[in-house]
Scaffold this motif. Structure first.
Motif, PDB file in Angstrom:
ATOM      1  N   GLU A  38      31.553  59.140  44.212  1.00  0.00           N
ATOM      2  CA  GLU A  38      31.956  58.733  42.863  1.00  0.00           C
ATOM      3  C   GLU A  38      30.927  59.195  41.828  1.00  0.00           C
ATOM      4  O   GLU A  38      31.285  59.636  40.730  1.00  0.00           O
ATOM      5  N   TYR A  39      29.666  59.105  42.200  1.00  0.00           N
ATOM      6  CA  TYR A  39      28.596  59.525  41.300  1.00  0.00           C
ATOM      7  C   TYR A  39      28.675  61.026  41.023  1.00  0.00           C
ATOM      8  O   TYR A  39      28.559  61.460  39.864  1.00  0.00           O
ATOM      9  N   ALA A  42      31.719  61.813  38.818  1.00  0.00           N
ATOM     10  CA  ALA A  42      31.502  61.347  37.449  1.00  0.00           C
ATOM     11  C   ALA A  42      30.525  62.250  36.697  1.00  0.00           C
ATOM     12  O   ALA A  42      30.583  62.353  35.459  1.00  0.00           O
ATOM     13  N   ASN A  43      29.635  62.920  37.440  1.00  0.00           N
ATOM     14  CA  ASN A  43      28.613  63.763  36.813  1.00  0.00           C
ATOM     15  C   ASN A  43      28.837  65.248  37.056  1.00  0.00           C
ATOM     16  O   ASN A  43      27.907  66.042  36.861  1.00  0.00           O
ATOM     17  N   GLU A  44      30.045  65.637  37.429  1.00  0.00           N
ATOM     18  CA  GLU A  44      30.233  67.029  37.846  1.00  0.00           C
ATOM     19  C   GLU A  44      30.038  68.035  36.720  1.00  0.00           C
ATOM     20  O   GLU A  44      29.816  69.219  36.967  1.00  0.00           O
ATOM     21  N   THR A  84      33.097  66.894  46.057  1.00  0.00           N
ATOM     22  CA  THR A  84      31.814  66.522  45.459  1.00  0.00           C
ATOM     23  C   THR A  84      30.935  67.749  45.208  1.00  0.00           C
ATOM     24  O   THR A  84      30.017  67.705  44.403  1.00  0.00           O
ATOM     25  N   ARG A  87      30.232  69.958  41.486  1.00  0.00           N
ATOM     26  CA  ARG A  87      29.076  69.906  40.590  1.00  0.00           C
ATOM     27  C   ARG A  87      28.070  71.010  40.934  1.00  0.00           C
ATOM     28  O   ARG A  87      27.454  71.603  40.038  1.00  0.00           O
TER      29      ARG A  87
END
Length: 320
Positions: A38-39, A42-44, A84, A87
Protein backbone atom coordinates in the motif's frame (compact mmCIF):
# COMPACT_ATOMS: atom_id res chain seq x y z
CA UNK A 1 32.87 -14.26 -43.21
CA UNK A 2 31.51 -11.80 -40.69
CA UNK A 3 33.27 -11.31 -37.37
CA UNK A 4 30.93 -12.46 -34.58
CA UNK A 5 29.55 -9.63 -32.47
CA UNK A 6 31.04 -9.53 -28.98
CA UNK A 7 28.85 -10.71 -26.15
CA UNK A 8 27.13 -8.03 -24.12
CA UNK A 9 28.43 -7.42 -20.62
CA UNK A 10 25.40 -7.72 -18.32
CA UNK A 11 25.02 -6.57 -14.73
CA UNK A 12 22.00 -7.71 -12.73
CA UNK A 13 21.08 -5.46 -9.83
CA UNK A 14 18.46 -5.46 -7.10
CA UNK A 15 16.11 -2.51 -6.70
CA UNK A 16 17.45 -1.85 -3.17
CA UNK A 17 21.01 -1.60 -4.56
CA UNK A 18 19.97 0.79 -7.33
CA UNK A 19 17.70 3.02 -5.21
CA UNK A 20 17.39 4.05 -1.58
CA UNK A 21 14.48 1.93 -0.38
CA UNK A 22 15.37 2.11 3.31
CA UNK A 23 12.18 3.94 4.28
CA UNK A 24 9.82 1.60 2.45
CA UNK A 25 11.80 -1.44 3.65
CA UNK A 26 11.26 -0.21 7.21
CA UNK A 27 7.51 -0.21 6.53
CA UNK A 28 7.82 -3.83 5.39
CA UNK A 29 9.86 -4.80 8.47
CA UNK A 30 7.55 -3.10 10.96
CA UNK A 31 4.11 -3.46 9.38
CA UNK A 32 4.30 -6.36 6.92
CA UNK A 33 3.83 -7.02 3.22
CA UNK A 34 0.33 -5.56 2.84
CA UNK A 35 1.32 -2.25 4.41
CA UNK A 36 4.46 -2.19 2.27
CA UNK A 37 2.44 -2.74 -0.92
CA UNK A 38 0.00 0.00 0.00
CA UNK A 39 2.87 2.34 0.82
CA UNK A 40 4.62 1.76 -2.52
CA UNK A 41 1.43 2.21 -4.53
CA UNK A 42 0.55 5.40 -2.62
CA UNK A 43 4.05 6.75 -3.33
CA UNK A 44 4.59 5.41 -6.83
CA UNK A 45 4.90 8.93 -8.27
CA UNK A 46 7.46 9.94 -5.62
CA UNK A 47 10.88 9.45 -7.13
CA UNK A 48 13.32 7.30 -5.17
CA UNK A 49 16.71 8.67 -4.20
CA UNK A 50 19.81 6.99 -5.68
CA UNK A 51 21.15 3.93 -3.88
CA UNK A 52 24.64 2.53 -3.35
CA UNK A 53 25.13 1.34 -6.95
CA UNK A 54 23.34 4.18 -8.76
CA UNK A 55 26.49 6.10 -9.73
CA UNK A 56 28.21 2.97 -10.97
CA UNK A 57 25.17 1.98 -13.06
CA UNK A 58 24.89 5.44 -14.60
CA UNK A 59 28.55 5.38 -15.69
CA UNK A 60 28.20 1.79 -16.91
CA UNK A 61 25.27 2.64 -19.20
CA UNK A 62 27.16 5.61 -20.70
CA UNK A 63 29.52 3.11 -22.34
CA UNK A 64 26.83 2.33 -24.93
CA UNK A 65 26.80 6.01 -25.91
CA UNK A 66 30.58 5.94 -26.37
CA UNK A 67 30.46 2.86 -28.59
CA UNK A 68 27.18 3.80 -30.31
CA UNK A 69 25.91 0.26 -29.75
CA UNK A 70 24.49 -1.73 -26.86
CA UNK A 71 27.55 -3.51 -25.48
CA UNK A 72 26.48 -3.33 -21.86
CA UNK A 73 23.14 -3.88 -20.17
CA UNK A 74 21.69 -3.55 -16.69
CA UNK A 75 18.93 -5.95 -15.64
CA UNK A 76 16.71 -5.20 -12.64
CA UNK A 77 16.01 -8.13 -10.32
CA UNK A 78 13.51 -7.29 -7.60
CA UNK A 79 11.56 -9.05 -4.86
CA UNK A 80 8.76 -6.54 -5.51
CA UNK A 81 5.68 -7.52 -7.47
CA UNK A 82 5.19 -5.79 -10.81
CA UNK A 83 2.48 -3.71 -9.14
CA UNK A 84 4.65 -2.37 -6.34
CA UNK A 85 7.65 -2.24 -8.69
CA UNK A 86 6.00 0.49 -10.73
CA UNK A 87 7.61 3.07 -8.42
CA UNK A 88 11.03 1.62 -9.25
CA UNK A 89 10.45 1.89 -13.00
CA UNK A 90 9.06 5.40 -12.61
CA UNK A 91 12.33 6.32 -10.87
CA UNK A 92 14.37 4.62 -13.61
CA UNK A 93 12.55 6.70 -16.22
CA UNK A 94 12.97 9.88 -14.17
CA UNK A 95 16.74 9.50 -14.10
CA UNK A 96 16.92 8.51 -17.77
CA UNK A 97 18.49 5.12 -17.11
CA UNK A 98 18.34 2.76 -20.09
CA UNK A 99 17.03 -0.24 -18.15
CA UNK A 100 14.26 -2.12 -19.91
CA UNK A 101 14.49 -5.74 -18.68
CA UNK A 102 13.41 -6.80 -15.21
CA UNK A 103 12.16 -9.69 -13.12
CA UNK A 104 9.73 -8.93 -10.28
CA UNK A 105 9.43 -12.04 -8.16
CA UNK A 106 6.73 -11.11 -5.65
CA UNK A 107 8.74 -11.81 -2.50
CA UNK A 108 10.75 -14.83 -3.61
CA UNK A 109 14.48 -14.78 -4.34
CA UNK A 110 15.27 -13.52 -7.86
CA UNK A 111 18.68 -15.23 -8.12
CA UNK A 112 17.29 -18.03 -10.33
CA UNK A 113 16.86 -15.54 -13.19
CA UNK A 114 20.49 -14.42 -13.19
CA UNK A 115 21.69 -17.19 -15.52
CA UNK A 116 18.81 -16.91 -18.06
CA UNK A 117 19.62 -13.21 -18.36
CA UNK A 118 23.30 -14.16 -19.00
CA UNK A 119 24.48 -11.81 -16.24
CA UNK A 120 28.20 -11.53 -15.53
CA UNK A 121 27.69 -9.79 -12.17
CA UNK A 122 24.93 -9.62 -9.58
CA UNK A 123 24.75 -6.82 -7.00
CA UNK A 124 22.27 -6.90 -4.15
CA UNK A 125 21.75 -5.88 -0.54
CA UNK A 126 20.43 -9.36 0.26
CA UNK A 127 23.26 -11.63 1.42
CA UNK A 128 21.27 -14.84 0.84
CA UNK A 129 20.55 -13.96 -2.78
CA UNK A 130 24.24 -13.15 -3.30
CA UNK A 131 25.31 -16.46 -1.77
CA UNK A 132 22.94 -18.36 -4.07
CA UNK A 133 24.33 -16.52 -7.11
CA UNK A 134 27.91 -17.40 -6.14
CA UNK A 135 26.92 -21.04 -5.69
CA UNK A 136 25.68 -21.00 -9.30
CA UNK A 137 28.96 -19.61 -10.64
CA UNK A 138 28.02 -15.93 -11.02
CA UNK A 139 30.18 -13.12 -9.66
CA UNK A 140 28.11 -11.52 -6.92
CA UNK A 141 28.49 -9.17 -3.98
CA UNK A 142 26.43 -7.79 -1.12
CA UNK A 143 26.56 -3.99 -1.25
CA UNK A 144 27.23 -2.33 2.07
CA UNK A 145 25.85 1.03 3.12
CA UNK A 146 28.22 3.97 2.83
CA UNK A 147 27.71 7.64 3.62
CA UNK A 148 30.33 8.68 1.08
CA UNK A 149 29.24 10.29 -2.20
CA UNK A 150 29.92 8.48 -5.46
CA UNK A 151 33.16 9.23 -7.29
CA UNK A 152 32.91 12.28 -9.55
CA UNK A 153 35.47 10.86 -11.98
CA UNK A 154 33.97 10.27 -15.42
CA UNK A 155 35.68 6.88 -15.62
CA UNK A 156 33.99 3.80 -14.20
CA UNK A 157 36.54 2.49 -11.72
CA UNK A 158 36.35 -1.06 -10.36
CA UNK A 159 38.65 -2.28 -7.60
CA UNK A 160 39.13 -5.91 -6.64
CA UNK A 161 40.74 -7.82 -3.81
CA UNK A 162 42.82 -10.78 -4.99
CA UNK A 163 42.42 -14.05 -3.08
CA UNK A 164 38.87 -15.48 -3.05
CA UNK A 165 37.69 -12.71 -5.40
CA UNK A 166 39.72 -12.62 -8.64
CA UNK A 167 41.71 -15.70 -7.65
CA UNK A 168 40.70 -18.86 -5.82
CA UNK A 169 41.24 -19.07 -2.07
CA UNK A 170 43.90 -21.81 -2.37
CA UNK A 171 46.65 -19.55 -1.02
CA UNK A 172 44.42 -18.27 1.74
CA UNK A 173 43.73 -21.85 2.82
CA UNK A 174 47.47 -22.31 3.37
CA UNK A 175 47.56 -19.16 5.46
CA UNK A 176 44.56 -20.20 7.56
CA UNK A 177 45.94 -23.67 8.20
CA UNK A 178 49.65 -22.97 8.63
CA UNK A 179 50.17 -19.25 9.18
CA UNK A 180 51.85 -16.33 7.44
CA UNK A 181 55.37 -17.79 7.14
CA UNK A 182 54.04 -20.95 5.47
CA UNK A 183 51.88 -18.83 3.16
CA UNK A 184 54.87 -16.71 2.09
CA UNK A 185 57.03 -19.79 1.46
CA UNK A 186 54.24 -21.53 -0.46
CA UNK A 187 53.77 -18.50 -2.71
CA UNK A 188 57.52 -18.30 -3.36
CA UNK A 189 57.60 -21.98 -4.28
CA UNK A 190 54.56 -21.65 -6.56
CA UNK A 191 55.48 -18.25 -8.04
CA UNK A 192 55.45 -19.57 -11.60
CA UNK A 193 52.29 -21.67 -11.14
CA UNK A 194 49.14 -19.68 -11.99
CA UNK A 195 46.43 -19.48 -9.35
CA UNK A 196 43.03 -20.92 -10.14
CA UNK A 197 40.26 -18.47 -10.94
CA UNK A 198 37.96 -17.04 -8.29
CA UNK A 199 34.31 -15.97 -8.66
CA UNK A 200 35.19 -12.64 -10.30
CA UNK A 201 37.62 -13.98 -12.91
CA UNK A 202 34.98 -14.13 -15.68
CA UNK A 203 33.67 -10.65 -14.89
CA UNK A 204 37.20 -9.23 -14.94
CA UNK A 205 37.86 -10.97 -18.26
CA UNK A 206 34.65 -9.49 -19.70
CA UNK A 207 35.69 -6.03 -18.52
CA UNK A 208 39.11 -6.52 -20.11
CA UNK A 209 37.46 -7.47 -23.42
CA UNK A 210 35.30 -4.35 -23.27
CA UNK A 211 38.34 -2.18 -22.53
CA UNK A 212 40.04 -3.56 -25.64
CA UNK A 213 37.29 -2.00 -27.77
CA UNK A 214 38.63 1.45 -26.82
CA UNK A 215 42.13 0.98 -28.19
CA UNK A 216 43.51 4.27 -29.43
CA UNK A 217 41.10 6.34 -27.36
CA UNK A 218 40.50 7.12 -23.71
CA UNK A 219 38.85 4.15 -22.04
CA UNK A 220 35.83 4.84 -19.78
CA UNK A 221 36.68 1.81 -17.59
CA UNK A 222 39.62 1.41 -15.24
CA UNK A 223 40.46 -1.58 -13.04
CA UNK A 224 42.64 -2.00 -9.97
CA UNK A 225 43.86 -4.89 -7.86
CA UNK A 226 44.00 -3.76 -4.23
CA UNK A 227 45.53 -6.54 -2.19
CA UNK A 228 47.20 -6.80 1.21
CA UNK A 229 49.77 -9.14 -0.37
CA UNK A 230 53.33 -7.83 -0.56
CA UNK A 231 56.63 -9.05 -1.97
CA UNK A 232 57.47 -11.89 -2.48
CA UNK A 233 53.80 -12.99 -2.75
CA UNK A 234 53.25 -10.46 -5.55
CA UNK A 235 55.00 -12.50 -8.25
CA UNK A 236 52.44 -15.30 -8.46
CA UNK A 237 49.63 -12.76 -8.84
CA UNK A 238 51.39 -10.96 -11.70
CA UNK A 239 52.23 -14.19 -13.49
CA UNK A 240 48.67 -15.49 -13.04
CA UNK A 241 47.14 -12.44 -14.72
CA UNK A 242 49.74 -12.73 -17.49
CA UNK A 243 48.81 -16.39 -18.03
CA UNK A 244 45.14 -15.44 -18.23
CA UNK A 245 45.97 -12.65 -20.72
CA UNK A 246 44.10 -10.18 -18.52
CA UNK A 247 45.44 -6.68 -17.93
CA UNK A 248 44.70 -4.74 -14.76
CA UNK A 249 45.40 -1.01 -14.95
CA UNK A 250 46.65 -0.52 -11.40
CA UNK A 251 47.98 -3.00 -8.83
CA UNK A 252 48.42 -2.02 -5.19
CA UNK A 253 50.37 -4.45 -2.99
CA UNK A 254 49.75 -2.98 0.45
CA UNK A 255 51.48 -5.45 2.76
CA UNK A 256 48.69 -5.39 5.34
CA UNK A 257 47.93 -1.64 5.29
CA UNK A 258 44.27 -0.66 5.54
CA UNK A 259 42.78 -0.37 2.05
CA UNK A 260 40.26 2.45 2.55
CA UNK A 261 42.51 5.47 1.99
CA UNK A 262 44.05 3.87 -1.11
CA UNK A 263 40.60 3.13 -2.56
CA UNK A 264 39.58 6.73 -1.97
CA UNK A 265 42.77 7.96 -3.67
CA UNK A 266 42.10 5.65 -6.63
CA UNK A 267 38.52 6.92 -6.85
CA UNK A 268 36.83 3.51 -6.86
CA UNK A 269 33.15 3.39 -7.80
CA UNK A 270 32.94 -0.01 -6.16
CA UNK A 271 35.39 -2.32 -4.37
CA UNK A 272 34.96 -6.09 -3.98
CA UNK A 273 36.52 -8.04 -1.09
CA UNK A 274 35.83 -11.39 0.59
CA UNK A 275 36.87 -10.30 4.09
CA UNK A 276 34.10 -8.68 6.11
CA UNK A 277 36.59 -6.68 8.17
CA UNK A 278 38.13 -5.19 5.01
CA UNK A 279 34.69 -4.36 3.62
CA UNK A 280 33.66 -2.54 6.78
CA UNK A 281 36.84 -0.46 6.66
CA UNK A 282 36.56 0.28 2.93
CA UNK A 283 32.86 1.21 3.09
CA UNK A 284 33.83 4.32 5.04
CA UNK A 285 35.54 5.58 1.87
CA UNK A 286 33.89 4.01 -1.21
CA UNK A 287 30.95 1.80 -2.21
CA UNK A 288 31.90 -1.73 -1.20
CA UNK A 289 30.64 -5.19 -2.07
CA UNK A 290 31.23 -8.16 0.23
CA UNK A 291 31.93 -11.38 -1.68
CA UNK A 292 30.92 -14.21 0.71
CA UNK A 293 33.24 -16.75 -0.88
CA UNK A 294 36.18 -18.83 0.26
CA UNK A 295 37.55 -20.06 3.55
CA UNK A 296 37.23 -16.68 5.28
CA UNK A 297 33.45 -16.99 4.96
CA UNK A 298 33.12 -20.59 6.11
CA UNK A 299 32.07 -21.38 9.68
CA UNK A 300 35.12 -21.80 11.90
CA UNK A 301 35.98 -25.39 12.71
CA UNK A 302 35.95 -26.43 16.35
CA UNK A 303 38.95 -28.53 17.42
CA UNK A 304 39.12 -31.30 19.97
CA UNK A 305 39.99 -28.75 22.64
CA UNK A 306 36.78 -26.88 21.93
CA UNK A 307 38.57 -23.86 20.43
CA UNK A 308 37.86 -22.40 17.01
CA UNK A 309 40.59 -23.11 14.47
CA UNK A 310 40.90 -19.60 13.11
CA UNK A 311 43.69 -17.02 13.14
CA UNK A 312 43.71 -13.61 14.72
CA UNK A 313 41.75 -11.28 12.44
CA UNK A 314 44.37 -8.57 12.98
CA UNK A 315 46.68 -10.66 10.79
CA UNK A 316 44.15 -11.67 8.14
CA UNK A 317 44.91 -8.64 5.98
CA UNK A 318 48.52 -9.68 5.43
CA UNK A 319 47.85 -11.71 2.32
CA UNK A 320 44.37 -11.34 0.85
Amino acid sequence: MQTPRPQKLVIAISSRALFDLAESHQVFESEGLQAYSEYQIANEDNILAPGEAFGMVKKFLRINERLDTQRVEVILLSRNSADTGLRVFNSINHYGLDITRAAFTGGSSPYRYILPFNAHLFLSTDADDVAHALEHGVAAATLMTTSKPASENEQLRFAFDGDAVIFSDEAEQVYKAQGLAAFAQSERDAAKTPLSGGPFKSFLAALHGLQDEFKGQECPIRTALVTARSAPAHERVIRTLRAWNIRIDESLFLGGLSKGAFLKAYGADVFFDDQQINCESASGHVATGHVPHGIANRPALVGSNGEKSELNTDNQQNHS
